[in-house]
Design a protein around this motif. Structure first.
Motif, PDB file in Angstrom:
ATOM      1  N   LEU A 144       0.814  -1.214   0.000  1.00  0.00           N
ATOM      2  CA  LEU A 144       0.000   0.000   0.000  1.00  0.00           C
ATOM      3  C   LEU A 144       0.847   1.263   0.000  1.00  0.00           C
ATOM      4  O   LEU A 144       0.468   2.271  -0.600  1.00  0.00           O
ATOM      5  N   LEU A 145       1.993   1.211   0.668  1.00  0.00           N
ATOM      6  CA  LEU A 145       2.820   2.396   0.847  1.00  0.00           C
ATOM      7  C   LEU A 145       3.958   2.459  -0.162  1.00  0.00           C
ATOM      8  O   LEU A 145       4.511   1.443  -0.564  1.00  0.00           O
ATOM      9  N   THR A 146       4.299   3.677  -0.557  1.00  0.00           N
ATOM     10  CA  THR A 146       5.449   3.872  -1.436  1.00  0.00           C
ATOM     11  C   THR A 146       6.725   3.678  -0.617  1.00  0.00           C
ATOM     12  O   THR A 146       6.691   3.626   0.622  1.00  0.00           O
ATOM     13  N   GLU A 147       7.836   3.591  -1.289  1.00  0.00           N
ATOM     14  CA  GLU A 147       9.108   3.399  -0.585  1.00  0.00           C
ATOM     15  C   GLU A 147       9.372   4.552   0.382  1.00  0.00           C
ATOM     16  O   GLU A 147       9.814   4.338   1.519  1.00  0.00           O
ATOM     17  N   ARG A 148       9.089   5.787  -0.059  1.00  0.00           N
ATOM     18  CA  ARG A 148       9.304   6.948   0.803  1.00  0.00           C
ATOM     19  C   ARG A 148       8.346   6.939   1.991  1.00  0.00           C
ATOM     20  O   ARG A 148       8.739   7.261   3.115  1.00  0.00           O
ATOM     21  N   GLU A 149       7.103   6.537   1.758  1.00  0.00           N
ATOM     22  CA  GLU A 149       6.141   6.451   2.855  1.00  0.00           C
ATOM     23  C   GLU A 149       6.560   5.397   3.866  1.00  0.00           C
ATOM     24  O   GLU A 149       6.380   5.573   5.080  1.00  0.00           O
ATOM     25  N   MET A 150       7.150   4.293   3.381  1.00  0.00           N
ATOM     26  CA  MET A 150       7.638   3.267   4.289  1.00  0.00           C
ATOM     27  C   MET A 150       8.754   3.828   5.161  1.00  0.00           C
ATOM     28  O   MET A 150       8.841   3.538   6.361  1.00  0.00           O
ATOM     29  N   MET A 151       9.600   4.650   4.592  1.00  0.00           N
ATOM     30  CA  MET A 151      10.701   5.243   5.340  1.00  0.00           C
ATOM     31  C   MET A 151      10.166   6.164   6.425  1.00  0.00           C
ATOM     32  O   MET A 151      10.649   6.165   7.563  1.00  0.00           O
ATOM     33  N   VAL A 152       9.146   6.933   6.084  1.00  0.00           N
ATOM     34  CA  VAL A 152       8.526   7.835   7.054  1.00  0.00           C
ATOM     35  C   VAL A 152       7.857   7.021   8.165  1.00  0.00           C
ATOM     36  O   VAL A 152       7.979   7.334   9.348  1.00  0.00           O
ATOM     37  N   ALA A 153       7.152   5.964   7.782  1.00  0.00           N
ATOM     38  CA  ALA A 153       6.460   5.122   8.757  1.00  0.00           C
ATOM     39  C   ALA A 153       7.447   4.498   9.736  1.00  0.00           C
ATOM     40  O   ALA A 153       7.177   4.402  10.939  1.00  0.00           O
ATOM     41  N   ARG A 154       8.592   4.073   9.237  1.00  0.00           N
ATOM     42  CA  ARG A 154       9.598   3.477  10.104  1.00  0.00           C
ATOM     43  C   ARG A 154      10.122   4.500  11.112  1.00  0.00           C
ATOM     44  O   ARG A 154      10.372   4.174  12.274  1.00  0.00           O
ATOM     45  N   GLU A 155      10.301   5.725  10.647  1.00  0.00           N
ATOM     46  CA  GLU A 155      10.778   6.777  11.551  1.00  0.00           C
ATOM     47  C   GLU A 155       9.734   7.070  12.625  1.00  0.00           C
ATOM     48  O   GLU A 155      10.071   7.289  13.796  1.00  0.00           O
ATOM     49  N   VAL A 156       8.462   7.075  12.237  1.00  0.00           N
ATOM     50  CA  VAL A 156       7.380   7.293  13.203  1.00  0.00           C
ATOM     51  C   VAL A 156       7.405   6.193  14.260  1.00  0.00           C
ATOM     52  O   VAL A 156       7.256   6.444  15.459  1.00  0.00           O
ATOM     53  N   ALA A 157       7.597   4.950  13.808  1.00  0.00           N
ATOM     54  CA  ALA A 157       7.621   3.812  14.727  1.00  0.00           C
ATOM     55  C   ALA A 157       8.778   3.896  15.716  1.00  0.00           C
ATOM     56  O   ALA A 157       8.716   3.330  16.804  1.00  0.00           O
ATOM     57  N   ARG A 158       9.817   4.625  15.340  1.00  0.00           N
ATOM     58  CA  ARG A 158      10.960   4.792  16.246  1.00  0.00           C
ATOM     59  C   ARG A 158      10.760   5.976  17.191  1.00  0.00           C
ATOM     60  O   ARG A 158      11.625   6.281  17.995  1.00  0.00           O
ATOM     61  N   GLY A 159       9.633   6.675  17.034  1.00  0.00           N
ATOM     62  CA  GLY A 159       9.332   7.789  17.925  1.00  0.00           C
ATOM     63  C   GLY A 159       9.833   9.130  17.451  1.00  0.00           C
ATOM     64  O   GLY A 159       9.831  10.108  18.209  1.00  0.00           O
TER      65      GLY A 159
END
Length: 207
Positions: A144-159
């Motif tokens: 569902l997510l683009t590569e850039r969105e995945m990168m943003v999501a990972r950063e969110v998950a790290r706080g």
């Protein structure tokens, strides 16, 4: 309208200090007469058996309004359970009137309220799990997510904050916000905490 569902013979004063128009009933069924589709329902889990807690959660979910669980012994396992069952908030039954008002403000605007210690553990678990997943395609939302969105999501998950994400990915905060809006829309998450829960399968799809 704030409806407290409690087996206590007398409502705690702080409930009415927080919400002067609050109503207290004995069961979620009684709450349906005044809270269906509007207001906020507060479930007092004090002295309830596990089976009754589950029943109350199921009945409250049918009311189609924000549900907050009040626990006399808040713990991580119960927090995960109540959120997976559809609750929007979880706090101590002895919370002060001001804190109850803060909880109400958050959940009535579509957010989630939970203790900071639980959030920290969720974020830490997310960081640990994501660090073990080097390939974006392994994420349940990779299609569902683009590569850039995945990168943003990972950063969110790290706080990480929006500013920190922007700095890390060398993009503007405005772009970060745009990516987050797209991520929330695609995953069905309403805020960062819910996104973390979904990304890591900590709660069911009903959260």
């Amino acid at each position: 309208m704030h409806v407290f569902v409690s087996q206590k013979p007398l409502s705690p004063v702080r409930w009415h200090q927080a919400f002067p128009d609050a109503i207290t009933v004995r069961t979620p069924d009684e709450a349906s007469a005044v809270a269906r589709g509007k207001g906020c329902v507060w479930l007092d889990f004090t002295c309830l058996k596990p089976v009754d807690r589950q029943l109350w959660l199921e009945q409250a979910k049918a009311l189609k309004c924000p549900v907050v669980v009040l626990s006399n012994v808040p713990n991580d396992d119960e927090a995960v359970h109540v959120f997976s069952a559809g609750a929007c908030g979880y706090c101590h039954v002895l919370a002060a009137a001001q804190q109850l008002q803060e909880v109400a403000l958050v959940v009535e605007h579509g957010g989630y309220w939970v203790g900071s210690s639980f959030i920290e553990k969720v974020l830490q678990l997310s960081a640990d799990k994501l660090s073990q997943v080097p390939a974006p395609e392994e994420c349940p939302y990779s299609e569902l997510l683009t590569e850039r969105e995945m990168m943003v999501a990972r950063e969110v998950a790290r706080g990480a904050t929006n500013k920190e994400i922007a700095s890390s990915l060398e993009i503007t905060e405005r772009t970060v916000k745009a990516h987050l809006a797209s991520i929330f829309a695609k995953t069905g998450a309403r805020d960062r905490i819910q996104l973390v829960l979904r990304l890591n399968h900590i709660a069911s799809s009903t959260v």
